[in-house]
Write a protein that holds these residues in place. Structure first.
Motif, mmCIF file in Angstrom:
data_model
loop_
_atom_site.group_PDB
_atom_site.id
_atom_site.type_symbol
_atom_site.label_atom_id
_atom_site.label_comp_id
_atom_site.label_asym_id
_atom_site.label_seq_id
_atom_site.Cartn_x
_atom_site.Cartn_y
_atom_site.Cartn_z
ATOM 1 N N LEU A 15 0.682 -1.342 -0.115
ATOM 2 C CA LEU A 15 -0.113 -0.061 0.141
ATOM 3 C C LEU A 15 0.904 0.938 0.003
ATOM 4 C CD1 LEU A 15 -2.935 -1.030 2.612
ATOM 5 C CD2 LEU A 15 -2.641 -0.862 0.252
ATOM 6 N N PRO A 16 0.161 2.430 -0.803
ATOM 7 C CA PRO A 16 1.646 3.584 -0.660
ATOM 8 C C PRO A 16 1.005 4.578 1.098
ATOM 9 C CG PRO A 16 -0.928 3.709 -1.594
ATOM 10 C CD PRO A 16 -1.377 2.135 -1.602
ATOM 11 N N VAL A 17 0.292 3.972 1.714
ATOM 12 C CA VAL A 17 0.476 4.656 2.416
ATOM 13 C C VAL A 17 1.589 3.526 3.867
ATOM 14 C CG1 VAL A 17 -0.587 6.005 5.095
ATOM 15 C CG2 VAL A 17 -1.186 6.735 2.206
ATOM 16 N N GLN A 18 1.666 3.932 5.091
ATOM 17 C CA GLN A 18 2.415 2.561 5.372
ATOM 18 C C GLN A 18 2.678 3.622 7.084
ATOM 19 O OE1 GLN A 18 3.427 -0.369 5.210
ATOM 20 N NE2 GLN A 18 2.272 -0.152 3.331
ATOM 21 N N ARG A 19 1.996 2.595 8.180
ATOM 22 C CA ARG A 19 1.973 3.056 9.669
ATOM 23 C C ARG A 19 2.880 2.350 10.010
ATOM 24 N NH1 ARG A 19 -2.012 3.837 13.757
ATOM 25 N NH2 ARG A 19 -0.766 4.308 15.546
ATOM 26 N N ILE A 20 4.263 2.846 10.818
ATOM 27 C CA ILE A 20 4.881 1.579 11.685
ATOM 28 C C ILE A 20 4.859 2.213 13.035
ATOM 29 C CG2 ILE A 20 7.660 0.957 11.538
ATOM 30 C CD1 ILE A 20 7.885 2.870 9.416
ATOM 31 N N ASP A 21 4.411 0.973 13.540
ATOM 32 C CA ASP A 21 4.888 1.430 15.174
ATOM 33 C C ASP A 21 5.886 0.899 16.365
ATOM 34 O OD1 ASP A 21 2.387 2.459 15.534
ATOM 35 O OD2 ASP A 21 1.242 0.318 14.620
ATOM 36 N N ALA A 22 7.069 1.606 16.725
ATOM 37 C CA ALA A 22 7.682 0.771 17.349
ATOM 38 C C ALA A 22 8.810 1.835 18.375
ATOM 39 C CB ALA A 22 9.232 1.956 15.769
ATOM 40 N N LEU A 23 9.479 0.822 18.929
ATOM 41 C CA LEU A 23 9.459 1.353 20.365
ATOM 42 C C LEU A 23 10.235 3.201 21.344
ATOM 43 C CD1 LEU A 23 11.324 0.518 23.396
ATOM 44 C CD2 LEU A 23 13.429 0.347 22.288
ATOM 45 N N ALA A 24 11.075 3.768 19.809
ATOM 46 C CA ALA A 24 10.412 5.399 19.307
ATOM 47 C C ALA A 24 10.847 5.462 18.335
ATOM 48 C CB ALA A 24 11.872 5.142 20.517
ATOM 49 N N VAL A 25 10.493 6.626 17.942
ATOM 50 C CA VAL A 25 10.894 7.649 16.732
ATOM 51 C C VAL A 25 11.454 8.073 17.007
ATOM 52 C CG1 VAL A 25 10.518 8.263 15.167
ATOM 53 C CG2 VAL A 25 8.781 6.570 16.071
ATOM 54 N N VAL A 26 13.332 8.483 16.955
ATOM 55 C CA VAL A 26 13.878 9.343 16.944
ATOM 56 C C VAL A 26 15.154 9.676 16.010
ATOM 57 C CG1 VAL A 26 15.910 10.749 18.168
ATOM 58 C CG2 VAL A 26 14.616 8.124 19.810
ATOM 59 N N ASP A 27 14.990 11.904 15.769
ATOM 60 C CA ASP A 27 16.039 12.041 14.724
ATOM 61 C C ASP A 27 16.328 13.341 15.562
ATOM 62 O OD1 ASP A 27 14.618 14.799 15.503
ATOM 63 O OD2 ASP A 27 13.387 14.690 13.783
ATOM 64 N N ALA A 28 17.897 13.916 14.773
ATOM 65 C CA ALA A 28 18.412 14.700 15.175
ATOM 66 C C ALA A 28 18.172 16.077 15.307
ATOM 67 C CB ALA A 28 20.343 14.498 14.386
ATOM 68 N N ALA A 29 16.894 16.227 15.082
ATOM 69 C CA ALA A 29 16.487 18.019 15.669
ATOM 70 C C ALA A 29 15.723 17.918 16.735
ATOM 71 C CB ALA A 29 15.727 18.224 14.600
ATOM 72 N N SER A 30 14.379 17.312 17.260
ATOM 73 C CA SER A 30 13.371 17.507 17.983
ATOM 74 C C SER A 30 12.701 16.292 18.153
ATOM 75 C CB SER A 30 13.142 18.757 18.574
ATOM 76 O OG SER A 30 12.259 18.696 17.466
ATOM 77 N N THR A 385 23.996 13.796 19.567
ATOM 78 C CA THR A 385 25.600 14.584 18.960
ATOM 79 C C THR A 385 25.780 13.645 17.957
ATOM 80 O OG1 THR A 385 25.628 15.764 20.548
ATOM 81 C CG2 THR A 385 27.416 15.321 18.612
ATOM 82 N N LEU A 386 25.861 12.302 18.062
ATOM 83 C CA LEU A 386 26.632 11.260 17.215
ATOM 84 C C LEU A 386 25.033 11.226 15.660
ATOM 85 C CD1 LEU A 386 27.515 8.764 19.801
ATOM 86 C CD2 LEU A 386 29.514 9.489 17.616
ATOM 87 N N LEU A 387 24.397 11.099 16.127
ATOM 88 C CA LEU A 387 22.947 10.725 15.391
ATOM 89 C C LEU A 387 22.946 12.354 14.106
ATOM 90 C CD1 LEU A 387 20.780 9.644 13.971
ATOM 91 C CD2 LEU A 387 19.091 10.288 15.757
ATOM 92 N N ARG A 388 23.760 12.926 15.014
ATOM 93 C CA ARG A 388 23.426 14.177 13.810
ATOM 94 C C ARG A 388 24.899 14.354 13.070
ATOM 95 N NH1 ARG A 388 24.305 18.342 18.266
ATOM 96 N NH2 ARG A 388 22.068 18.319 18.514
ATOM 97 N N MET A 389 25.804 13.697 13.976
ATOM 98 C CA MET A 389 27.209 14.059 12.594
ATOM 99 C C MET A 389 26.554 12.482 11.543
ATOM 100 S SD MET A 389 29.502 13.769 16.499
ATOM 101 C CE MET A 389 30.556 12.749 15.159
#
Ligand SMILES: [Zn+2]
Length: 445
Positions: A15-30, A385-389
């Motif tokens: 399907l074109p729309v996908q949902r993922i449920d995870a332990l966490a969702v994290v990026d290098a911004a906020s 910091t490492l994820l930002r790098m």
């Protein structure tokens, strides 16, 4: 639904729309959701975020009910990773040992004689490297397209442009002493050809190899090309041989030039004046934005120059360790560089300097996540910091839109990576303390 979560299964991945449920969702911004859910819509090679948050937030989006679903209760989702410095055309060589006592030049000889010289074989090696990058969760690369027998080629650019990766194919060149004009006119011809190529997600850039193999006038020519839209990269301050050559015009690098019949005394105009390699390039770095690989050899003055000139460092932690850079120069000063405001991205360098697992896609391949984990374990560097790098700094270095690496509704991601959780207090600490290979969810590998 419960059964799906328990078995980590996917339903309707078509399907074109996908949902993922995870332990966490994290990026290098906020973004930092735990538990976290992500709802994305496929648009060509991008994945637009429709909703993100805790599962109840994503439930409220009207497209959520009809989406394909994947449940990863033991994984942390992070954006696709950026490898800011690699040499995919060397992938066929595989991991090899380095003999510290012999120094850098015999190793370079091994690479030079072992590398492919024909375009079809070069493209095959690059494709092997692309597969190993994607196995490690990488979605964008700064790839150094080597110049076998001194001839730059667009074969790596073409292989990259056909792949699912984004980034820059930096045409590497050598040119000091004799023979510079022929190299320059070949590069001009390739750049003119690349101008007319469909741009897509991969651009052509230039990579003067290093200060010990490219003269200052040729560096200035490359810097002038930045105004025509070509991104720039170079190796800098990598080895003690380079330091000796720039400072005193002696040592194995001088012998190498003499061996190839390239030495001429006019080289002494710029080389052998007691300068540090970074100081040697200071004017060039001030004239155009460069991504400089390694900088294992950095005194305070070098860090000041790099901060002032707006250079980005492509630090390759495991490569530095493999070559024993710390035994020559002390610990790499990437944290001092960050403190001075210098962007520091991460690279793997080539597969030749990586451990044997890097040749195995089932073990994570050539992974920037493994570079992050290496620094996390060795230096206890802050995980975000490492994820930002490993994401934003690399995206900036390659001129990519950073919104492709930030989890916010409306952003078009270049990729999403699932990382198994190990031990730790925060989700990202848990991602970096695990040794399990990552999995690139989008784009499918
Ligand atoms: Zn390199």
């Amino acid at each position: 639904m419960k059964a799906i979560r328990k078995t980590c299964a996917s339903s309707r991945p078509d399907l074109p729309v996908q949902r993922i449920d995870a332990l966490a969702v994290v990026d290098a911004a906020s973004a930092n959701w735990s538990p976290g859910s992500l709802l994305v819509e496929r648009r060509g090679r991008h994945f637009r975020i429709l909703a993100i948050g805790v599962p109840a937030d994503v439930d409220r989006h009207p497209a959520s009910a009809g989406a394909g679903r994947t449940s990863l209760p033991d994984s942390i989702l992070i954006p696709g990773l950026v490898n800011a410095h690699t040499h995919l055309d060397l992938t066929h060589l595989g991991p090899r040992p380095f003999r510290f006592e012999e120094g850098f030049v015999p190793w370079v000889d091994m690479v030079r004689t072992g590398r492919h010289a024909e375009d079809a074989q070069i493209a095959e090696s690059v494709r092997l490297g692309i597969a190993l990058c994607m196995a490690g969760g990488t979605v964008a690369v700064g790839d150094i397209a080597g110049a076998p027998r001194g001839r730059a080629t667009l074969a790596p650019f073409q292989a990259l442009a056909e792949s699912g990766l984004a980034g820059v194919s930096f045409l590497e060149f050598f040119g000091i002493g004799r023979g510079v004009e022929a190299t320059q006119s070949r590069l001009e011809a390739l750049l003119a050809k690349a101008d007319g190529s469909p741009s897509g997600a991969v651009r052509i850039g230039l990579q003067p190899h290093a200060p010990n193999t490219v003269g200052l006038p040729f560096y200035r020519w490359a810097a002038a090309s930045a105004a025509r839209g070509f991104p720039l990269s170079t190796h800098l301050a990598e080895t003690p041989e380079e330091r000796e050559f720039i400072r005193s015009a002696t040592g194995p690098q001088r012998e190498l030039l003499e061996r190839f019949g390239l030495w001429e005394d006019s080289i002494l105009e710029h080389i052998g004046h007691g300068h540090h390699p970074v100081a040697h390039l200071a004017d060039v770095l001030a004239s155009a934005r460069f991504t400089v690989a390694h900088v294992n050899d950095a005194d305070d003055a070098a860090i000041e120059i790099l901060a002032r000139t707006g250079a980005t460092i492509a630090y390759c932690p495991r490569a530095s360790a493999y070559f024993g850079a710390e035994r020559h120069f002390g610990p790499h000063r990437y944290r001092d560089m960050l403190a001075a405001g210098i962007p520091v991205a991460l690279g793997t360098d080539s597969i030749v300097n990586l451990p044997p697992e890097a040749a195995d896609p089932a073990k994570g391949g050539m992974s920037i996540l493994d570079e992050m984990r290496f620094l996390f374990a060795r230096d206890r560097t802050d995980a975000r910091t490492l994820l930002r790098m490993g994401t934003l700094a690399g995206a900036d270095a390659l001129g990519l839109d950073r919104s492709g690496f930030i989890f916010e509704p409306g952003n078009s991601l270049l990729g999403v990576v699932a990382v198994s959780a190990g031990k730790g207090t925060t989700p990202l600490d848990r991602a970096l303390s695990s040794s399990k290979p990552p999995r690139l969810l989008f784009p499918e590998n």
